[in-house]
Write a protein that holds these residues in place. Structure first.
Motif, mmCIF file in Angstrom:
data_model
loop_
_atom_site.group_PDB
_atom_site.id
_atom_site.type_symbol
_atom_site.label_atom_id
_atom_site.label_comp_id
_atom_site.label_asym_id
_atom_site.label_seq_id
_atom_site.Cartn_x
_atom_site.Cartn_y
_atom_site.Cartn_z
ATOM 1 N N VAL A 1 -18.394 -42.135 -15.959
ATOM 2 C CA VAL A 1 -17.905 -43.384 -15.379
ATOM 3 C C VAL A 1 -18.594 -44.588 -16.017
ATOM 4 N N ARG A 2 -19.903 -44.495 -16.267
ATOM 5 C CA ARG A 2 -20.623 -45.607 -16.882
ATOM 6 C C ARG A 2 -20.088 -45.894 -18.290
ATOM 7 N N GLU A 3 -19.786 -44.837 -19.052
ATOM 8 C CA GLU A 3 -19.219 -45.034 -20.388
ATOM 9 C C GLU A 3 -17.867 -45.725 -20.314
ATOM 10 N N LEU A 4 -17.114 -45.414 -19.282
ATOM 11 C CA LEU A 4 -15.795 -46.025 -19.113
ATOM 12 C C LEU A 4 -15.910 -47.485 -18.685
ATOM 13 N N LEU A 5 -16.929 -47.800 -17.872
ATOM 14 C CA LEU A 5 -17.094 -49.152 -17.355
ATOM 15 C C LEU A 5 -17.622 -50.132 -18.402
ATOM 16 N N GLN A 6 -18.459 -49.643 -19.323
ATOM 17 C CA GLN A 6 -19.199 -50.542 -20.213
ATOM 18 C C GLN A 6 -18.320 -51.526 -20.994
ATOM 19 N N PRO A 7 -17.224 -51.072 -21.634
ATOM 20 C CA PRO A 7 -16.418 -52.039 -22.408
ATOM 21 C C PRO A 7 -15.397 -52.819 -21.595
ATOM 22 N N MET A 8 -15.397 -52.663 -20.280
ATOM 23 C CA MET A 8 -14.395 -53.354 -19.458
ATOM 24 C C MET A 8 -14.581 -54.865 -19.512
ATOM 25 N N ALA A 9 -13.470 -55.584 -19.411
ATOM 26 C CA ALA A 9 -13.504 -57.049 -19.346
ATOM 27 C C ALA A 9 -13.970 -57.492 -17.966
ATOM 28 N N ASP A 10 -14.387 -58.739 -17.865
ATOM 29 C CA ASP A 10 -14.763 -59.323 -16.579
ATOM 30 C C ASP A 10 -13.473 -59.646 -15.832
ATOM 31 N N LEU A 11 -12.956 -58.639 -15.139
ATOM 32 C CA LEU A 11 -11.607 -58.700 -14.581
ATOM 33 C C LEU A 11 -11.428 -59.887 -13.639
ATOM 34 N N GLU A 12 -12.429 -60.151 -12.785
ATOM 35 C CA GLU A 12 -12.303 -61.250 -11.821
ATOM 36 C C GLU A 12 -12.084 -62.584 -12.534
ATOM 37 N N ARG A 13 -12.893 -62.849 -13.548
ATOM 38 C CA ARG A 13 -12.806 -64.153 -14.213
ATOM 39 C C ARG A 13 -11.623 -64.246 -15.157
ATOM 40 N N VAL A 14 -11.239 -63.137 -15.779
ATOM 41 C CA VAL A 14 -10.051 -63.161 -16.629
ATOM 42 C C VAL A 14 -8.818 -63.474 -15.789
ATOM 43 N N LEU A 15 -8.717 -62.867 -14.604
ATOM 44 C CA LEU A 15 -7.560 -63.113 -13.742
ATOM 45 C C LEU A 15 -7.508 -64.563 -13.282
ATOM 46 N N SER A 16 -8.672 -65.171 -13.041
ATOM 47 C CA SER A 16 -8.688 -66.585 -12.669
ATOM 48 C C SER A 16 -8.143 -67.451 -13.798
ATOM 49 N N ARG A 17 -8.526 -67.116 -15.049
ATOM 50 C CA ARG A 17 -8.029 -67.901 -16.182
ATOM 51 C C ARG A 17 -6.547 -67.631 -16.434
ATOM 52 N N VAL A 18 -6.088 -66.414 -16.144
ATOM 53 C CA VAL A 18 -4.648 -66.125 -16.240
ATOM 54 C C VAL A 18 -3.885 -67.003 -15.243
ATOM 55 N N SER A 19 -4.388 -67.083 -14.005
ATOM 56 C CA SER A 19 -3.727 -67.901 -12.976
ATOM 57 C C SER A 19 -3.718 -69.374 -13.355
ATOM 58 N N ALA A 20 -4.800 -69.817 -14.011
ATOM 59 C CA ALA A 20 -4.891 -71.232 -14.404
ATOM 60 C C ALA A 20 -4.171 -71.506 -15.718
ATOM 61 N N GLY A 21 -3.669 -70.460 -16.385
ATOM 62 C CA GLY A 21 -2.951 -70.642 -17.640
ATOM 63 C C GLY A 21 -3.852 -70.932 -18.822
ATOM 64 N N THR A 22 -5.129 -70.516 -18.744
ATOM 65 C CA THR A 22 -6.070 -70.808 -19.825
ATOM 66 C C THR A 22 -6.633 -69.553 -20.484
ATOM 67 N N ALA A 23 -6.123 -68.384 -20.133
ATOM 68 C CA ALA A 23 -6.643 -67.142 -20.720
ATOM 69 C C ALA A 23 -6.300 -67.078 -22.206
ATOM 70 N N SER A 24 -7.239 -66.583 -23.006
ATOM 71 C CA SER A 24 -7.027 -66.474 -24.443
ATOM 72 C C SER A 24 -6.337 -65.153 -24.771
ATOM 73 N N PRO A 25 -5.729 -65.027 -25.962
ATOM 74 C CA PRO A 25 -5.123 -63.748 -26.356
ATOM 75 C C PRO A 25 -6.121 -62.603 -26.315
ATOM 76 N N ARG A 26 -7.362 -62.888 -26.724
ATOM 77 C CA ARG A 26 -8.384 -61.837 -26.731
ATOM 78 C C ARG A 26 -8.701 -61.375 -25.311
ATOM 79 N N GLU A 27 -8.703 -62.316 -24.363
ATOM 80 C CA GLU A 27 -8.963 -61.949 -22.964
ATOM 81 C C GLU A 27 -7.807 -61.132 -22.392
ATOM 82 N N LEU A 28 -6.580 -61.460 -22.788
ATOM 83 C CA LEU A 28 -5.433 -60.677 -22.321
ATOM 84 C C LEU A 28 -5.491 -59.248 -22.862
ATOM 85 N N ALA A 29 -5.942 -59.102 -24.116
ATOM 86 C CA ALA A 29 -6.106 -57.759 -24.677
ATOM 87 C C ALA A 29 -7.167 -56.993 -23.885
#
Length: 487
Positions: A346-374
């Motif tokens: 589980v730790r190996e799976l978690l390590q490369p994960m994006a900061d989901l909470e903050r990425v979703l906030s930027r998606v809602s605000a329309g400011t997420a970058s292509p790299r963050e969407l990936a």
């Protein structure tokens, strides 16, 4: 300059970044103030002091001003300068501009301006005078992190001997504190309530009424009643939540953010730690270092994601009081401690994960970058894998029959969003750029019209030659020529 002055008049307390071509320019007193902090050259044009920063590097300059305690209003161009007709309707005219954002310490959503391991809270205090005793004041406190969507409200009774609000402010440690005008200048009251000197942003007294707050919350979260939020009988807490929502609408200018409905907290939910206890127990900072080094948080924090680190920090500052809740948490700790192979996977799976909470906030605000969407796509795919791993572990025999049930419960909390993850993977290239305007974001074959436009852009001369040959054949004119100009 008339356009600049009109926009500046709307935000007199902020430094105005005025979009001109590839730069954000500052004029007059703003330029005098910002130039030495930003370490840029102060110049003059027609006797007006001015300085500027490039638009592509604006985050770094914003960070310097925010750290220095300033607010920054962003005035962006609202149309293509080549197509601007201006007021007179001529071929060329003044480009329309408008304030799209007021950047303050408590409303940051940009990745480069935030500490990934801690929340960035905006707080609002709304004191309502109590009836008895005379010295008592009922205080509502609302704290929100727009970068993660967290939104908490509470209500306390303050008097000369008891200052529970100071303990709450120490626990949340907000970057910005909103307070009504009449209380913001009450130095004696602030001295008792604030655990340490903080940046206070005054707001108009008329914004702190519970009636206005109720309307704002119902409209924003599309509610018919506030009964489910437990706020109808807590007018001070309700007023504080309303102040936060109003301030966010004024500064972020966003239609809707990834903000969760406010959750009401009572003093019985956890052990309240006053500022002195947090300091001397070295929960967050070492007494000798004044930094995270040497603190209990540093010792315990082996989390693999920013989300986990922020959660652990919040748990440390709010120890549980309910024995049943404590036992449930300890049982889960014991479960993961004893199942080492599962924990490693589980730790190996978690390590490369994006900061989901903050990425979703930027998606809602329309400011997420292509790299963050990936990164979002990968994280959703990893969450589906994590759900499968937990479900398989729950199905395996265990000495303690409660273990499979707990693992199954954790697996159920992970919603399978594989279709969305697959759609993102099909749409975006393997290594998308950091900014949308750099191009090369979408895969070839994902969108037919985009592919056709790309072909014209990259193979224009070939297309023209093919078109010329086709037109000669169609018209029967062997000497027909096809040319082009820059227009």
């Amino acid at each position: 300059m008339q356009q600049y002055q009109a926009l500046k008049a709307r935000v007199p307390e902020a430094i105005l970044f005025f979009h001109l071509g590839d730069f954000y320019e500052m004029f007059g007193a703003d330029a005098h103030t910002a130039a030495p902090i930003l370490e840029v050259v102060l110049t003059q044009r027609q006797g007006i002091p001015m300085c500027g920063v490039p638009t592509h590097a604006v985050e770094g300059y914003l960070a310097k001003l925010i750290r220095a305690g300033f607010r920054v209003a962003i005035a962006d161009q609202q149309e293509d300068p080549a197509l601007a007709t201006g007021v007179g309707g001529g071929l060329k005219g003044l480009v329309k501009r408008d304030i799209v954002r007021v950047v303050t310490a408590g409303t940051l959503i940009e990745e480069h301006l935030l500490d990934s391991k801690r929340h960035n809270f905006l707080a609002a205090l709304t004191p309502l005078p109590g009836a008895e005793p005379r010295a008592s004041v009922r205080v509502g406190l609302a704290v929100a992190d727009v970068s993660t969507g967290e939104f908490w409200v509470m209500e306390h009774l303050e008097d000369d001997q008891h200052h529970p609000t100071a303990a709450e402010l120490a626990r949340y440690d907000p970057r910005e504190l909103l307070l009504s005008d009449s209380w913001a200048h009450n130095a004696e009251w602030l001295k008792g309530v604030l655990d340490r000197p903080r940046a206070v942003t005054p707001v108009d007294d008329s914004l702190t009424t519970a009636e206005q707050a109720a309307q704002r919350l119902k409209a924003y979260f599309q509610l018919n009643s506030l009964r489910g939020l437990d706020l109808e009988t807590h007018p001070a807490a309700l007023a504080a939540a309303g102040v936060v929502l109003h301030y966010l609408s004024e500064t972020l200018h966003a239609g809707h953010l990834a903000l969760k409905p406010p959750r009401f907290q009572t003093s019985s939910d956890f052990l309240r730690l006053d500022p002195a206890a947090i300091k001397h127990l070295e929960l967050l900072e070492g007494l000798e270092t004044g930094t995270r080094q040497g603190s209990l948080l540093e010792v315990l924090d082996h989390t693999m994601t920013p989300m986990g680190s922020r959660l652990l920090r919040r748990w440390l500052l709010a120890p549980l009081l309910d024995p049943r809740a404590i036992q449930r948490r300890l049982a889960l700790v014991e479960l993961w401690h004893d199942r080492e192979l599962l924990r490693r996977r589980v730790r190996e799976l978690l390590q490369p994960m994006a900061d989901l909470e903050r990425v979703l906030s930027r998606v809602s605000a329309g400011t997420a970058s292509p790299r963050e969407l990936a990164g979002l796509g990968y994280t959703l795919q990893a969450a589906a894998t994590l759900r499968r791993i937990l479900s398989e572990a729950a199905a395996s025999p265990a000495v303690d029959p409660s273990i499979p049930a707990r693992l199954a419960e954790q697996a159920e909390q992970l919603v399978d969003l594989t279709p969305l993850a697959s759609h993102i993977a099909q749409a975006l290239v393997d290594h998308p750029p950091a900014r949308l305007d750099q191009g090369g974001v979408f895969r070839a074959g994902f969108h037919a019209e985009l592919d056709a436009l790309r072909e014209i852009a990259s193979q224009g001369k070939t297309w023209l030659a093919t078109f010329e040959a086709r037109e000669r054949e169609r018209t029967g004119i062997p000497s027909l020529k096809v040319g082009y100009n820059s227009v």
